[in-house]
Design a protein around this motif. Structure first.
Motif, short mmCIF file in Angstrom:
data_model
loop_
_atom_site.label_atom_id
_atom_site.label_comp_id
_atom_site.label_asym_id
_atom_site.label_seq_id
_atom_site.Cartn_x
_atom_site.Cartn_y
_atom_site.Cartn_z
N LEU A 77 0.83 -1.20 0.00
CA LEU A 77 0.00 0.00 0.00
C LEU A 77 0.87 1.26 0.00
N ALA A 78 1.90 1.27 0.85
CA ALA A 78 2.78 2.44 0.90
C ALA A 78 3.50 2.64 -0.43
N ALA A 79 3.99 1.56 -1.03
CA ALA A 79 4.67 1.68 -2.32
C ALA A 79 3.71 2.14 -3.40
N ALA A 80 2.49 1.62 -3.38
CA ALA A 80 1.49 2.03 -4.38
C ALA A 80 1.13 3.50 -4.22
N LEU A 81 1.09 3.99 -2.98
CA LEU A 81 0.76 5.39 -2.74
C LEU A 81 1.87 6.33 -3.20
N VAL A 82 3.05 5.80 -3.45
CA VAL A 82 4.13 6.60 -4.03
C VAL A 82 4.10 6.47 -5.55
N VAL A 83 4.03 5.25 -6.04
CA VAL A 83 4.22 4.98 -7.46
C VAL A 83 3.01 5.41 -8.30
N VAL A 84 1.81 5.10 -7.85
CA VAL A 84 0.62 5.41 -8.66
C VAL A 84 0.44 6.92 -8.86
N PRO A 85 0.45 7.74 -7.80
CA PRO A 85 0.32 9.18 -8.05
C PRO A 85 1.49 9.76 -8.87
#
Length: 94
Positions: A77-85
């Motif tokens: 979740l933390a990685a996705a919150l960096v990569v997706v935006p």
């Protein structure tokens, strides 16, 4: 491992807020009466805040990788919150 994943989640929020402020504070033109030294100082502060935000986001990715074995969902979740935006922002530039 859980503490690292929780820290990564906190850093992602802090990182995006700092990066957002660092960028948004540079928009607009200063009043003609504002001295150049004040404009330069504000630019330096904004750049520093932007770099701190980017450092927080990079720290989030590092902590996510470090805690992946113990807390997969939170680290993903933390990685996705960096990569997706970031991907959305980069796609909007092109």
């Amino acid at each position: 491992m859980g503490r690292s994943a929780n820290t990564a989640l906190a850093l992602v929020v802090l990182g995006w807020l700092l990066a957002w402020y660092g960028v948004m504070s540079q928009f607009g033109d200063p009043a003609p009466t504002v001295p150049e030294s004040v404009i330069k100082r504000q630019h330096d502060v904004s750049t520093t805040i932007l770099l701190l935000g980017i450092a927080c986001l990079m720290g989030t990715l590092w902590l996510s990788g470090r805690s992946f074995a113990g807390a997969r969902r939170r680290s993903l979740l933390a990685a996705a919150l960096v990569v997706v935006p970031a991907g959305i922002v980069l796609a909007a530039l092109y």
